[in-house]
Design an enzyme around this catalytic site. Structure first.
Site, PDB file in Angstrom:
ATOM      1  N   SER A 126      30.985 -14.325  84.435  1.00  0.00           N
ATOM      2  CA  SER A 126      30.549 -15.683  84.095  1.00  0.00           C
ATOM      3  C   SER A 126      31.199 -16.715  84.998  1.00  0.00           C
ATOM      4  O   SER A 126      32.318 -16.526  85.467  1.00  0.00           O
ATOM      5  CB  SER A 126      30.931 -15.963  82.633  1.00  0.00           C
ATOM      6  N   TYR A 151      37.828 -16.086  75.657  1.00  0.00           N
ATOM      7  CA  TYR A 151      36.591 -15.475  76.172  1.00  0.00           C
ATOM      8  C   TYR A 151      36.619 -15.490  77.703  1.00  0.00           C
ATOM      9  O   TYR A 151      36.454 -14.458  78.348  1.00  0.00           O
ATOM     10  CB  TYR A 151      35.342 -16.226  75.675  1.00  0.00           C
ATOM     11  N   LYS A 155      36.959 -12.316  80.736  1.00  0.00           N
ATOM     12  CA  LYS A 155      36.104 -12.105  81.922  1.00  0.00           C
ATOM     13  C   LYS A 155      36.985 -11.976  83.171  1.00  0.00           C
ATOM     14  O   LYS A 155      36.768 -11.106  84.011  1.00  0.00           O
ATOM     15  CB  LYS A 155      35.104 -13.252  82.089  1.00  0.00           C
TER      16      LYS A 155
HETATM   17  C1  WQD Z   1      26.019 -26.738  77.839  1.00  0.00           C
HETATM   18  C2  WQD Z   1      26.167 -28.240  77.757  1.00  0.00           C
HETATM   19  C3  WQD Z   1      27.639 -29.011  76.029  1.00  0.00           C
HETATM   20  C4  WQD Z   1      25.241 -27.718  72.634  1.00  0.00           C
HETATM   21  C5  WQD Z   1      28.820 -21.414  77.525  1.00  0.00           C
HETATM   22  C6  WQD Z   1      29.902 -20.457  77.906  1.00  0.00           C
HETATM   23  C7  WQD Z   1      29.461 -19.652  79.106  1.00  0.00           C
HETATM   24  C8  WQD Z   1      28.172 -18.969  78.784  1.00  0.00           C
HETATM   25  C9  WQD Z   1      27.119 -20.018  78.438  1.00  0.00           C
HETATM   26  C10 WQD Z   1      28.497 -16.758  77.950  1.00  0.00           C
HETATM   27  C11 WQD Z   1      27.598 -28.684  77.504  1.00  0.00           C
HETATM   28  C12 WQD Z   1      26.218 -29.482  75.777  1.00  0.00           C
HETATM   29  C13 WQD Z   1      25.672 -27.944  73.930  1.00  0.00           C
HETATM   30  C14 WQD Z   1      24.912 -28.810  71.797  1.00  0.00           C
HETATM   31  C15 WQD Z   1      25.447 -30.308  73.586  1.00  0.00           C
HETATM   32  N1  WQD Z   1      28.340 -18.062  77.712  1.00  0.00           N
HETATM   33  N2  WQD Z   1      25.764 -29.231  74.391  1.00  0.00           N
HETATM   34  N3  WQD Z   1      25.032 -30.078  72.322  1.00  0.00           N
HETATM   35  O1  WQD Z   1      29.436 -24.379  77.290  1.00  0.00           O
HETATM   36  O2  WQD Z   1      28.235 -24.572  79.537  1.00  0.00           O
HETATM   37  O3  WQD Z   1      28.662 -22.321  78.572  1.00  0.00           O
HETATM   38  O4  WQD Z   1      27.618 -20.736  77.291  1.00  0.00           O
HETATM   39  O5  WQD Z   1      28.461 -16.184  78.995  1.00  0.00           O
HETATM   40  O6  WQD Z   1      30.447 -18.706  79.381  1.00  0.00           O
HETATM   41  O7  WQD Z   1      31.040 -21.215  78.269  1.00  0.00           O
HETATM   42  O8  WQD Z   1      26.974 -23.795  77.523  1.00  0.00           O
HETATM   43  O9  WQD Z   1      24.974 -24.363  76.234  1.00  0.00           O
HETATM   44  O10 WQD Z   1      27.232 -24.405  75.066  1.00  0.00           O
HETATM   45  O11 WQD Z   1      26.679 -26.193  76.693  1.00  0.00           O
HETATM   46  O12 WQD Z   1      25.556 -31.462  74.021  1.00  0.00           O
HETATM   47  O13 WQD Z   1      24.527 -28.670  70.610  1.00  0.00           O
HETATM   48  O14 WQD Z   1      25.412 -28.714  76.641  1.00  0.00           O
HETATM   49  O15 WQD Z   1      28.566 -30.058  75.731  1.00  0.00           O
HETATM   50  O16 WQD Z   1      27.835 -29.882  78.232  1.00  0.00           O
HETATM   51  P1  WQD Z   1      28.398 -23.878  78.235  1.00  0.00           P
HETATM   52  P2  WQD Z   1      26.435 -24.657  76.288  1.00  0.00           P
END
Ligand code: WQD
Length: 349
Positions: A126, A151, A155
């Site tokens: 990741s 997590y 990785k």
């Molecule tokens: C993306 C953006 C949130 C939800 C994570 C893991 C990564 C991978 C993918 C496993 C951020 C914003 C989100 C919501 C929001 N997982 N958001 N409201 O955190 O970049 O990555 O998931 O492999 O390892 O770290 O993804 O989709 O959670 O968030 O505003 O209800 O969307 O703040 O900026 P992230 P995400």
């Protein structure tokens, strides 16, 4: 026919990869404990490709069980290891569960490979390993930053274990490590997609569940960041494009084209998209408005990260191809299908 063993193959990225492996002519064996996915994935995959993958309901922590699987399938030429816990927030609450599941699971796989003459491992990593990069876009030689969650640390540790085993020469193992950015979307057939358990952590499933009325509104975690519209920026990669990268990696290994015993690739679009831009893209692609409200920042969020995918483009010959609006349409089609099926089941109760 060359067999590929896919751990975590009933999951979101795993199931899409199984479809693409079958499309490419590989015989697939799925090992999955169904802790974060459904057995329905098997029949859904079969409905797409017409081929039912072999399935072993097994936890990668079960060394003896894994040993029996390796002994049962004699033509395994490569392994793709997806099976891992992946919720950043949960990992902070339950670190031991994450270290045991993600690290011990990988070590069991690596331990058994040489006993069965299996040399090739594709590892699901990741962009989390980069943390908040100092410069963007991030390349494979960008510094690995101290993990911001257990997590993310698992990785990094898994990558280090693979590196040390490959370089030890103790076994003839070779590996390709794929560092995903943010996987989103669903298969165009509407048969498979993301099935978050409970309230989604990730942005796109929260958007689609809000759009279909399951969630009251999307909370946007902060719009006061140092970005053009104030919301965080990510590199959102279509899950089918991501799946195809695994097939290319397996082919490269089986054709002995690797230039190094262990290779790393960023699998992303190379384009950064903000939370608000993604919401607007969904609304434009589907015509469905998403109720939303800006709330406080989410702890641990990286402000902005997107890939330099040049190496994957030039060395793997892989490119992200699916336009964002198509990805949004597929995500919406999947949500409608899953929601529809849920309503139908409720109706029968
Ligand atoms: C993306 C953006 C949130 C939800 C994570 C893991 C990564 C991978 C993918 C496993 C951020 C914003 C989100 C919501 C929001 N997982 N958001 N409201 O955190 O970049 O990555 O998931 O492999 O390892 O770290 O993804 O989709 O959670 O968030 O505003 O209800 O969307 O703040 O900026 P992230 P995400």
């Amino acid at each position: 026919m060359d067999q590929v063993l896919v751990t975590g193959g009933t999951g979101f990225i795993g199931s899409h990869t199984v479809v693409e492996l079958q499309n490419a002519g590989y015989e697939v064996i799925i090992v999955d404990n169904l802790s974060n996915s459904s057995i329905d994935s098997i029949s859904r995959i079969e409905r797409i490709t017409g081929i039912k993958p072999h399935f072993e309901n097994l936890d990668c922590l079960d060394y003896v069980g894994l040993d029996h699987v390796f002994a049962k399938y004699e033509d395994i030429k490569a392994i793709i290891h997806f099976a891992a816990s992946k919720a950043v927030g949960e990992s902070v609450q339950k670190p031991i569960l994450y270290y045991r599941n993600n690290v011990n699971g990988l070590m069991n796989i690596i331990d058994l490979m040489p006993l069965y003459g299996i040399k090739h491992l594709v590892f699901s990593s990741s962009c989390t390993v980069y943390g908040q990069p100092d410069t963007l876009p991030v390349t494979e030689s960008s510094p690995i930053k101290p993990a911001t969650s257990p997590y993310g640390n698992t990785k990094q540790i898994c990558e280090e274990i693979i590196r040390d085993v490959v370089h030890s020469g103790s076994c003839d193992m070779r590996s390709i490590v794929l560092r995903y950015f943010n996987p989103i979307g669903a298969h165009p057939s509407g048969e498979i997609g993301e099935l978050p358990v409970g309230v989604p952590n990730n942005l796109v499933p929260y958007i689609t569940q809000t759009a279909i009325g399951m969630r009251e509104e999307l909370r946007i975690f902060g719009d006061d960041y140092d970005t053009p519209d104030g919301t965080c920026i990510r590199d959102y990669i279509d899950v089918v494009d991501l799946a195809k990268a695994h097939v290319v990696a397996v082919k490269r290994m089986l054709e002995e084209k690797q230039e190094e015993p262990i290779e790393y690739f960023n699998i992303g679009t190379g384009k950064g998209i903000s939370v608000l831009e993604l919401v607007h893209a969904f609304e434009k692609a589907t015509g469905v408005k998403v109720a939303r409200r800006v709330v406080g920042r989410r702890e641990g969020d990286i402000v902005k990260v997107w890939a330099d995918a040049t190496k994957a483009n030039n060395v793997l010959g892989w490119h992200a191809e699916t336009p964002l609006d198509e990805t949004m349409k597929n995500a919406w089609k999947w949500e409608q299908k899953v929601h529809g099926e849920t309503e139908k089941k409720k109706g029968k109760e």
